[in-house]
Every structure is written in structure tokens, then in C-alpha cells.
Design an enzyme around this catalytic site. Structure first.
Site, PDB file in Angstrom:
ATOM      1  N   ASP A 102      -1.775  -1.619 -12.715  1.00  0.00           N
ATOM      2  CA  ASP A 102      -1.010  -1.412 -10.937  1.00  0.00           C
ATOM      3  C   ASP A 102      -2.122  -0.575 -10.687  1.00  0.00           C
ATOM      4  OD1 ASP A 102      -0.574  -2.384  -8.661  1.00  0.00           O
ATOM      5  OD2 ASP A 102       1.810  -2.383  -8.771  1.00  0.00           O
ATOM      6  N   TYR A 159       9.788  -3.535   7.018  1.00  0.00           N
ATOM      7  CA  TYR A 159      11.065  -2.812   6.615  1.00  0.00           C
ATOM      8  C   TYR A 159      11.472  -2.560   7.921  1.00  0.00           C
ATOM      9  CZ  TYR A 159       8.461  -2.930   2.056  1.00  0.00           C
ATOM     10  OH  TYR A 159       7.870  -2.749   0.688  1.00  0.00           O
ATOM     11  N   LYS A 207      -5.847  -3.839  -1.549  1.00  0.00           N
ATOM     12  CA  LYS A 207      -5.552  -2.757  -0.457  1.00  0.00           C
ATOM     13  C   LYS A 207      -7.429  -2.806  -0.556  1.00  0.00           C
ATOM     14  CE  LYS A 207      -0.565  -1.534  -0.587  1.00  0.00           C
ATOM     15  NZ  LYS A 207      -0.326  -1.538  -1.719  1.00  0.00           N
ATOM     16  N   TYR A 219       6.254   1.178  -7.637  1.00  0.00           N
ATOM     17  CA  TYR A 219       6.739   0.194  -6.341  1.00  0.00           C
ATOM     18  C   TYR A 219       5.168  -0.762  -7.137  1.00  0.00           C
ATOM     19  CZ  TYR A 219       5.878  -2.092  -2.680  1.00  0.00           C
ATOM     20  OH  TYR A 219       5.874  -3.376  -1.352  1.00  0.00           O
TER      21      TYR A 219
END
Ligand SMILES: *Cc1c(COP(=O)(O)O)cnc(C)c1O
Length: 431
Positions: free
Chosen positions: A247, A18, A276, A146
């Protein structure tokens, strides 16, 4: 190459997450990392408050994970998973199914969190396709979520924080309901589920699955919501014949104080995404777990197979890292460490609430969040933190800490002191 040359090339040619190619944020060059310390190329040392985005739970350069990868490297770093299998993949699947909620019986290995979300969404679509329910092609989700940066994952990210307007018209339109209002630890109010129920009532026939982050809405908001919301959502999914996708990419493997955040609500999803911390933050790797019903229904359908198969599926090096990481996660004291960090944050972050620019302070497990009244100047704040010997990277109005679970007391002290100092200074300057 001198350090200056390295940084110059980086600035001119390499994209970071980003960032602008024209005005990139400053990047610090890292030489090595060990435990909870990141060593910069100029010799400075930073106490890590980020776990490299939730992932490095056992600390950097962990001897057990290093040894597991080295041993696997001597056998093979990769073989295709089509028609072949190997011990690291089978051991890992066994461990995951043993740890995860009981109804999850099938494992799909893939490369990254976003891909595991794509896989989960595809599973849900194939499930209803197999059952002849061809209208169930949409996904419901809660705002402020997200789920990753790939195309369909992005369609279920919060439309505002996920910047849907940049891709307006190109993303699949999904069904959003409000973010849970009752916080974790707050007094439960059943009306928090009203909009979800009404949405299912009206549009259940089009909805393949509800996808959400259990308990902790991470990158979209850093908010913690009431377990009753998740429990109620599970019941509503059953009632209206909608699959539940949890998630757990950020929350899985202990971050919230439970091995999986679903455990706070004692529920099992139909499909669960993991990523992760699965490899202890060593390699990009993820898994999508499915219930027997989901796996069997897909396989009995028209296609007869699940239509996904990444080149690096079940990469043996990543499986070896994950096996070592999960062994460490199942040892005595692993979750105790998370509760130790939670206690420290509760005792040491709470006083930041008194600083004028601070709107809220929240702590759950090894996550400490300070929400500001105004968006922060990331460039300026990153500099302030680095000059105090800590690595903290805020975004928007959120300054947060989620250190490796092995972090020592003195290092925690350094993190929270630096955070309070930087916020106070910011306040004095009035910027
Ligand atoms: C980070 C994250 C993802 C995306 O994972 P990547 O490995 O970055 O693709 C998806 N969902 C949640 C909840 C995450 O925190």
C-alpha cells in the site's frame, strides 16, 4: 453568507473527518491556497505543514496542473470506462508502468485510496480462487498499519488504533503479526521476521496475501522500519505462496526520498496501491497495479473477468491532473527537493528531542515526526499553530510535518520554529 453564518452552519450540519456532530473540533474556513500557503477566509495566511494529508506535493494552485485540467475540461470531464477509453487514461497508465517496479504490468483505475485497497484485496482473492486454492481467503498484516476506512480496508488496519472494537464481530477477522521493531537506519536483526515466518508456516494455507505499508507506517503510527524487513517479507511471501500487496498510497511519488518506498528494499510487490499524491492532491483518484501473473491468473479463472468497475473509473479530469502531476514528478529536482527537506528537518527538528514532553524525533524524506510522551490536546494545539501562522494537525501522541515538496526555506523555518515553540510552551504549562 457571513463568515460566522458559514461556520455556524458547518458546525451544526456538516461532518468532518473523525469528528463528533455534538462537539465538533474547530474548523477554519479557507478562501484559497497557493504554493505552500493556505489563505483563510478572515485573511490570515498559514504555511502548510500537511500537504492536505500527503497529497499536495507540487503545492496548491499549481499552474501546470491547472492548465491540464482546464484543457481536459474543454474536451470532456467524464465518460464511462466500460467499452470506451481515452488518451488521458492510456498516457497515465504508460507513465505509471514506466515508473513503478518492473513486474507490475496492469493498471486498475478507481476513485480513492480505500477503494484501491478493496480492489487489491479482491484481486488477491480472485487470484487464489482461479488457482483452485479455496482456503486462501484471509489477509495477513503487521500491527500499527493503516489502509483506509472502507470495510475490508478497515479489517487490516491496526485493531487498536483502527478501533476494531466498535465494529467487533462485523469485520472479517484477519491475521496480525507485530509491527517491525528495527527502525529505518537501525542495526538489522533478522529475528524481526520470526513471527511473520511462524505465522506463514502455521497458517499459510489460509492466507491470500500479506498487505502492508512499505517502510513508513503512516496514519497508524508514523513509524519508519528497516528495509530488510520488507525484503525478508517479500522472500517469505514467495516461499509460502502468499501474494504481497504494498500500500504505497501515502509513500508513493517521492515522500520517503525514493519515488516508491519499495525501492528502499529493491523489491516488487505482486499488487501495489497508489493514491493521494497521484493527482498532486487535486482530485480523489487512485490506481491498483498488478503483475502479469496476477492479471492473467484472474482472467483464466472461473469468472474470467476481474469483478470491479466503479462508475467514475479512469475519470478523464483526474487522469489529466495525474498526467501533469507525474510529469512534474519526473522532472529534475523533484526528489532533490525531498532530500532538501529531509536535511532541513534533520538539522532543525532534532533539537525538539530536548523538550521534556517529547519521546522521540524521526525524519525520513519529507516527513518529520515528533512523538510525544502523552496524547496531545488537538483543539488547543491547532489553535496555537494557527495563531503562529502555520497549519499542523497532530493526532494522538504525534505532531508531524509533511509539507509540499515546493516549500521554501523560510517557510520550513517558520514551520519548525512554530512546532518547537508550541511544544516548549506546552511543557512549561505542564499540560
Ligand atoms: C490515506 C491512506 C489510505 C486511504 O486512502 P483514501 O483516499 O483516504 O481512501 C489507504 N492507505 C494508506 C497507507 C493511506 O495513507
Amino acid at each position: 453568507m457571513t463568515l460566522n453564518e458559514l461556520l455556524k452552519f458547518d458546525r451544526e450540519h456538516i461532518w468532518h473527518p473523525y469528528t463528533s456532530a455534538l462537539h465538533p473540533l474547530e474548523a477554519c474556513a479557507v478562501d484559497s491556497a497557493e504554493g505552500s500557503v493556505i489563505r483563510l477566509a478572515d485573511g490570515r495566511e498559514l504555511v502548510d505543514g500537511m500537504s492536505s494529508w500527503w497529497a499536495v506535493v507540487h503545492g496548491y494552485n499549481n499552474p501546470r496542473i491547472n492548465a491540464a485540467i482546464s484543457a481536459q475540461l474543454k474536451k470532456m470531464s467524464h465518460v464511462m470506462f466500460g467499452g470506451l477509453t481515452h488518451e488521458p487514461a492510456v498516457s497515465l497508465a504508460q507513465k505509471l508502468l514506466q515508473m513503478a517496479p518492473q513486474n507490475l504490468r496492469h493498471v486498475f483505475f478507481c476513485d480513492s485510496g480505500s477503494v484501491s485497497v478493496e480492489v487489491a484485496m479482491k484481486m488477491a482473492l480472485q487470484y487464489w480462487n482461479s488457482r483452485g486454492e479455496h482456503a486462501k481467503t484471509k489477509f495477513a498484516t503487521i500491527r500499527l498499519g493503516y489502509h483506509g476506512d472502507t470495510w475490508n480496508a478497515m479489517s487490516v488496519c491496526d485493531p487498536i488504533t483502527g478501533m476494531h472494537k466498535i465494529f467487533a464481530g462485523a469485520l472479517a477477522p484477519q491475521i496480525f503479526t507485530h509491527s517491525p521493531r528495527v527502525p529505518f537506519g537501525g542495526a538489522w536483526d533478522a529475528s524481526d521476521l520470526d513471527e511473520l515466518r511462524e505465522t506463514f508456516e502455521r497458517r499459510g494455507g489460509e492466507i491470500a496475501a500479506l498487505i502492508l505499508e512499505p517502510i513508513v507506517q503512516g496514519a497508524g503510527a508514523m513509524r519508519f522500519y528497516h528495509p530488510e524487513f520488507l525484503r525478508g517479507a517479500r522472500k517469505l511471501c514467495d516461499e509460502y505462496k502468499i501474494l504481497l500487496i504494498c500500500d504505497e498510497i501515502a509513500t508513493g511519488f517521492g515522500r520517503t526520498g525514493k519515488m516508491f518506498a519499495c525501492e528502499h528494499a529493491e523489491i516488487s510487490p505482486d499488487i501495489m496501491c497508489l493514491g493521494k499524491a497521484i493527482t498532486g492532491g487535486y482530485l480523489s483518484f487512485a490506481a491498483t497495479l498488478a503483475s502479469r501473473d496476477v492479471a492473467m491468473t484472474i482472467s483464466e479463472g472461473e469468472a474470467g473477468v476481474f469483478m470491479h468497475g466503479p462508475t467514475f473509473m479512469a475519470n478523464p479530469l483526474a487522469c489529466a491532473a495525474a498526467n501533469a502531476s507525474l510529469e512534474l514528478a519526473c522532472e529534475e529536482g523533484y526528489l532533490g527537493n525531498v532530500l532538501r527537506i529531509e536535511k532541513f528537518f534533520k538539522e532543525n527538528l532534532e533539537e525538539a528531542r530536548g523538550i521534556e514532553c517529547v519521546a522521540d524525533v524521526r525524519v525520513l524524506g519529507a516527513i518529520g515526526v515528533v512523538e510525544m510522551k502523552e496524547p496531545v490536546d488537538v483543539r488547543q494545539m491547532q489553535r496555537e499553530f494557527v495563531s503562529r501562522g502555520v497549519w499542523v494537525r497532530p493526532f494522538g501522541r504525534l505532531v508531524y510535518l509533511m509539507p509540499p515538496f515546493v516549500i521554501e526555506e523560510a517557510q520550513l523555518q517558520k514551520l519548525t520554529c512554530a512546532l518547537k515553540e508550541v511544544l516548549k510552551k506546552k511543557n512549561v504549562r505542564g499540560n
